[in-house]
Design a protein around this motif. Structure first.
Motif, short mmCIF file in Angstrom:
data_model
loop_
_atom_site.label_atom_id
_atom_site.label_comp_id
_atom_site.label_asym_id
_atom_site.label_seq_id
_atom_site.Cartn_x
_atom_site.Cartn_y
_atom_site.Cartn_z
N SER A 276 0.82 -1.21 0.00
CA SER A 276 0.00 0.00 0.00
C SER A 276 0.85 1.26 0.00
O SER A 276 0.34 2.35 -0.16
N PHE A 277 2.16 1.11 0.18
CA PHE A 277 3.05 2.28 0.09
C PHE A 277 3.32 2.60 -1.37
O PHE A 277 3.67 1.72 -2.15
N GLN A 278 3.21 3.89 -1.70
CA GLN A 278 3.46 4.24 -3.11
C GLN A 278 4.88 3.92 -3.57
O GLN A 278 5.10 3.61 -4.74
N ALA A 279 5.82 3.99 -2.63
CA ALA A 279 7.20 3.69 -3.02
C ALA A 279 7.30 2.26 -3.56
O ALA A 279 8.16 1.95 -4.37
N ILE A 280 6.41 1.39 -3.12
CA ILE A 280 6.38 0.02 -3.61
C ILE A 280 5.42 -0.10 -4.80
O ILE A 280 5.77 -0.60 -5.87
N LYS A 281 4.23 0.41 -4.58
CA LYS A 281 3.16 0.31 -5.57
C LYS A 281 3.55 0.89 -6.93
O LYS A 281 3.37 0.27 -7.97
N HIS A 282 4.14 2.08 -6.90
CA HIS A 282 4.52 2.73 -8.15
C HIS A 282 5.64 1.99 -8.86
O HIS A 282 5.66 1.90 -10.09
N ARG A 283 6.55 1.43 -8.07
CA ARG A 283 7.64 0.68 -8.73
C ARG A 283 7.10 -0.60 -9.35
O ARG A 283 7.58 -1.05 -10.40
N LEU A 284 6.10 -1.19 -8.73
CA LEU A 284 5.51 -2.39 -9.32
C LEU A 284 4.77 -2.03 -10.61
O LEU A 284 4.81 -2.78 -11.59
N ALA A 285 4.12 -0.88 -10.62
CA ALA A 285 3.44 -0.44 -11.85
C ALA A 285 4.47 -0.20 -12.95
O ALA A 285 4.26 -0.61 -14.10
N ASP A 286 5.59 0.41 -12.60
CA ASP A 286 6.64 0.65 -13.59
C ASP A 286 7.22 -0.67 -14.11
O ASP A 286 7.52 -0.79 -15.29
N LEU A 287 7.36 -1.61 -13.19
CA LEU A 287 7.91 -2.91 -13.59
C LEU A 287 6.95 -3.61 -14.55
O LEU A 287 7.38 -4.21 -15.54
N LEU A 288 5.67 -3.51 -14.27
CA LEU A 288 4.68 -4.11 -15.17
C LEU A 288 4.80 -3.49 -16.56
O LEU A 288 4.80 -4.19 -17.57
N LEU A 289 4.93 -2.17 -16.60
CA LEU A 289 5.07 -1.50 -17.89
C LEU A 289 6.30 -2.01 -18.63
O LEU A 289 6.23 -2.42 -19.79
N GLU A 290 7.43 -2.03 -17.91
CA GLU A 290 8.68 -2.45 -18.56
C GLU A 290 8.55 -3.89 -19.06
O GLU A 290 9.01 -4.23 -20.16
N LEU A 291 7.89 -4.73 -18.27
CA LEU A 291 7.74 -6.13 -18.65
C LEU A 291 6.82 -6.28 -19.86
O LEU A 291 7.11 -7.06 -20.78
N GLU A 292 5.72 -5.56 -19.86
CA GLU A 292 4.80 -5.68 -21.00
C GLU A 292 5.48 -5.21 -22.29
O GLU A 292 5.28 -5.80 -23.35
N LEU A 293 6.29 -4.16 -22.19
CA LEU A 293 7.00 -3.68 -23.37
C LEU A 293 7.99 -4.75 -23.85
O LEU A 293 8.06 -5.05 -25.04
#
Ligand SMILES: Cc1cc2nc3c(=O)[nH]c(=O)nc-3n(C[C@H](O)[C@H](O)[C@H](O)COP(=O)(O)OP(=O)(O)OC[C@H]3O[C@@H](n4cnc5c(N)ncnc54)[C@H](O)[C@@H]3O)c2cc1C
Lengths: 395, 424
Positions: free
Chosen positions: A272-289
């Motif tokens: 629930s911490f953005q420092a974690i949540k946002h990095r996971l969102a970024d990782l998802l983006l990088e992975l999908e690309l």
């Protein structure tokens, strides 16, 4: 694929995935990585013979399933997810394709069926002391020090190959060496005279490396060998590896997602911490690309029919561009995912007991194997510029 | 319109071609021509038959647009914020609203703007404090909006305003069509860091909205706004090519005039996306293409933009095959920000000192400098990157929602002290 897998491909993926979930759990991986052989022969036999994975991309006449690079990439992605330990990459991807590309009809008929059925394991020996793959690609100049000398009945091989994946398990070695003209591909029996194989201790115990020395070892030249085929083989291997890597990165992302939601600190889940949540969102983006790039590379291989024949319309520069693009992108996301996954686990992430390091090590070895991301970016751009030069010349 | 048998795309495009050869006239009056298009249903074929369309699929409609382009005929005015208005009206408007506004959207007679953001609420759109108070048959509007693109050209605004202060934050909002040309509405252009003035601040002092201009019901404004935003996010990457109008004829003279106004706020939008298309050309012009360090950065950009393109195509293919939407779609806006930022860096490195120059003596007429000062908008406009990451994390990855501090009656929610208190 045309940006979406067909129903048949999805079904094939499901069956591969189910099989590997059952036969390649992390308990299996840990057991096998501690052994010298590094894989389970029974599982290898099942995946080759019952599921036909080793021949999925090989012609039906030779015992394969007659599909192509996209199906091969599906197998690699699923194997990457489960960190499958076995000689699929060395034998089915590298060696079998080398034989397809450089062997004449008779050589293919003699050598391929047993590799396709998994009864024999083959590997491809390219790199020497410098361990470099990619800079040979655009030069056909002989940059190898291994030599093949012509004799009355075949060739004699001398030299040393390094960092050869699964050489310890191979029955047959496909070796790149210089002959009297240029370099070509040679087949050597692992049990032949003068062949000495030394296992290397590797940081990534899930992929077994070896040095191979040849002293007057009898070898057979693959009769359609041409130096430029090495470039195509690097494209095929890079595409396969890129798909394996995005599979591995997916497992790491899944693991980070589940752990961060379970772990509570400060009265709330750490997810629930953005420092974690946002990095996971970024990782998802990088992975999908990177996934899109890996899938596209396989599709470009399939579209260009380089697989089997010397198709005149085939666009080798596009193939190289996409293969290296995918390799660079997948290498970056795999390692990034591994590092993030360790970080998000905290102290437990640095333990031997936690599984993350198994994937981290595979990510590291895959990053270096076949050339670093920087080398592949350079290789991609060279291929891209070659295309725009062609366009200008034809305009 | 007579009811038809289902036809193939080819039959339909042939029919449209025939229709154009019978009706198209380059000397026609632009609005008259577009009115004819709206009435025929060929100007927006994917809209419903009752509202100036033919109820065809988006794909067929795109094929029809290609026929128009091949024919050299002018189509309807499907650009800019007016398309967000159309999408919102089609989904939530009532019959009278659709009949009244949609035709003039297609003819290009009306310009629209989006009146959402306020000085006190941007990312937190639902925290709007512009008030709408019902007085007989009219709502009276007071408050301020900001960052409203093309409000200086707009005839109508899509407005969200608070109608109930005792309801929870998201439940007290209503969605209106506001006539911009009235005494209580004042529009002031704002200068941007790139020297353009595309967005505005808009002040309301007892502005009036007839009750029939409420879209959906009072208190349902948030739901309606979601539709507008979904279309905005979906269209963020649709490049607004500045159609060069070269053909001869009266209609093209009028079209050019209309486009000069419609496109004026958007001339820098290609630059804010980073102008990836210009990278190889500039690298060859400057010789950067021979520098190994520059090549690495150029390659990174190529990898990013190609994989983003393929990812969008995967999302589209999945959607077309009727698959549940995968994560690919929602990631597009984040990818666009990343591409733009990296492109700005690559252009800086390639052009070096020349990147700093603007004006007619600079390379490509100052386009490189304009990239550098425009890219920062991408990660703010249409929902910031941080908000996109929240959305991806919560809706795609299923991670926990942000903790809330804004529950209960909106009247009691803590707000910006700087924002004017309109709650009383
Ligand atoms: C070029 C341009 C055109 C625009 N056009 C329009 C228009 O036509 N109509 C319109 O209504 N608006 C328009 N906008 C406004 C735009 O939608 C807002 O600027 C945007 O939503 C951010 O709101 P804000 O400016 O109030 O910043 P804030 O919301 O105050 O954000 C400031 C910073 O805080 C961060 N932040 C805020 N909330 C969170 C959170 N929950 N978690 C993490 N970080 C957070 C933001 O990401 C940002 O970095 C436009 C903006 C630009 C730049």
């Amino acid at each position: 694929m045309a940006f979406i897998f067909t129903e048949d491909q999805e079904q094939f993926r499901d069956s591969v995935s189910r099989f590997l979930k059952d036969k390649s759990s992390t308990v299996d991986v840990r057991r096998l990585m501690a052994t010298a052989q590094g894989f389970d022969s029974m599982v290898w036999q099942q995946l080759s013979q019952q599921l036909g994975m080793t021949g999925v991309h090989m012609p039906e006449e030779l015992g394969g399933a007659g599909f192509g690079p996209v199906e091969m990439a599906i197998v690699c992605e699923e194997m990457g997810k489960s960190l499958y330990c076995g000689p699929y990459f060395a034998s089915a991807v590298c060696a079998a394709n080398a034989l397809r590309i450089a062997g004449d009809e008779l050589q293919q008929e003699t050598l391929l069926p047993e590799i396709i059925s998994g009864e024999k394991i083959a590997c491809l020996a390219v790199t020497e002391d410098r361990g470099i793959w990619t800079d040979e690609v655009f030069s056909t100049a002989a940059t190898f020090s291994s030599t093949a000398t012509r004799t009355d009945n075949g060739h004699l091989l001398n030299g040393r190959k390094r960092f050869v994946v699964d050489a310890c398990n191979a029955d047959t070695l496909i070796v790149v060496a210089n002959d009297d003209q240029d370099f070509g591909f040679f087949v050597v029996d692992a049990a032949a005279q003068g062949v000495s194989i030394t296992a290397l201790d590797s940081m990534d115990p899930t992929r077994k490396l070896a040095d191979v020395e040849f002293t007057d070892s009898p070898a057979q030249r693959l009769n359609n060998s041409k130096p430029e085929q090495l470039r195509l083989l690097v494209d095929i291997a890079s595409t396969a590896l890129a798909n394996e890597m995005v599979g591995g990165a997916q497992t790491l992302l899944d693991s980070a997602l589940s752990y961060t939601q379970l772990r509570f600190q400060f009265g709330r889940s750490i997810a629930s911490f953005q420092a974690i949540k946002h990095r996971l969102a970024d990782l998802l983006l990088e992975l999908e690309l990177a996934k899109s790039a890996a899938y596209q590379a396989a599709q470009t291989l399939a579209d260009n029919a380089l697989w089997s024949t010397n198709d005149q319309t085939a666009d080798i520069d596009k193939v190289t561009e996409h293969a290296s693009l995918a390799k660079a992108a997948a290498s970056e996301v795999y390692l990034h995912a591994a590092l993030e996954c360790i970080q998000m686990h905290g102290g437990i992430g640095f333990t031997w007991e936690n599984d993350t390091h198994l994937w981290f090590k595979r990510a590291k070895s895959s990053e270096v194997f076949l050339g670093s991301p920087a080398e592949h970016r350079e290789r991609m751009l060279t291929a891209l510029c070659a295309q725009s030069t062609d366009l200008r010349n034809s305009a | 319109m007579q009811s038809q048998q289902p036809q193939s795309t080819q039959e339909i495009t042939q029919h449209v071609h025939q229709w154009l050869s019978e009706n198209w006239d380059a000397e026609a009056d632009l609005v008259q021509w577009r009115t004819l298009l709206a009435e025929s249903g060929w100007g927006a074929a994917h809209w419903p038959e009752d509202y100036f369309g033919r109820g065809l699929s988006v794909e067929v409609s795109a094929a029809i647009e290609d026929v128009f382009a091949d024919f050299g005929a002018v189509g309807t005015a499907q650009t800019g914020v007016r398309m967000l208005a159309a999408a919102t009206l089609l989904e939530h408007g009532n019959h009278e609203q659709k009949r009244q506004y949609l035709r003039r959207i297609l003819t290009g007679e009306d310009h629209w703007c989006q009146l959402f953001s306020e000085p006190g609420s941007g990312s937190d759109l639902a925290g709007a404090t512009t008030r709408a108070d019902l007085d007989g048959d009219e709502y009276i509007i007071n408050g301020q909006k900001v960052w409203n693109t093309s409000a200086h050209h707009a005839h109508y605004g899509l407005l969200i305003a608070r109608t109930d202060w005792d309801e929870a934050k998201h439940k007290g909002l209503s969605y209106f069509i506001l006539d911009m040309h009235q005494p209580g509405v004042e529009v002031r252009q704002l200068s941007q860091m790139n020297g353009h003035a595309s967005f505005n601040e808009v002040f309301f002092t007892d502005a009036r909205i007839p009750r029939e201009n409420l879209i959906s019901t009072a208190g349902n404004g948030w739901q309606v706004a979601m539709t507008t935003l979904a279309h905005e996010r979906r269209s963020f990457d649709r490049s607004r090519e500045n159609k060069r109008v070269k053909q001869k004829g009266r209609i093209f003279v009028e079209l050019k005039k209309e486009l000069d106004i419609s496109n004026e706020p958007y001339t820098w939008y290609p630059q804010r996306a980073g102008r990836v298309d210009l990278v190889m050309q500039r690298a060859e012009e400057t010789g950067a293409i021979n520098d190994p360090v520059q090549r690495q950065e150029i390659a990174r950009l190529h990898i990013l933009s190609e994989s983003a393109k393929w990812t969008a195509q995967r999302a589209k293919a999945a959607q077309k095959a009727g698959k549940p939407q995968g994560p690919e779609g929602s990631l597009g806006k984040l990818a666009a920000s990343e591409i733009a930022r990296l492109a700005a860096r690559v252009h800086t490195n390639i052009s070096a000192n020349d990147a700093l120059l603007t004006g007619p003596t600079s390379v490509h007429d100052g386009v490189v400098a304009e990239i550098l000062v425009s890219v920062p908008a991408v990660s703010i406009a249409g929902g910031t990157d941080e908000i996109q990451r929240n959305i991806v994390a919560e809706r795609v990855l299923g991670l926990p929602k942000e903790p809330r501090f804004d529950e209960g009656p909106f009247r009691n929610v803590q707000r910006n002290s700087a924002a004017k208190d309109t709650s009383k």
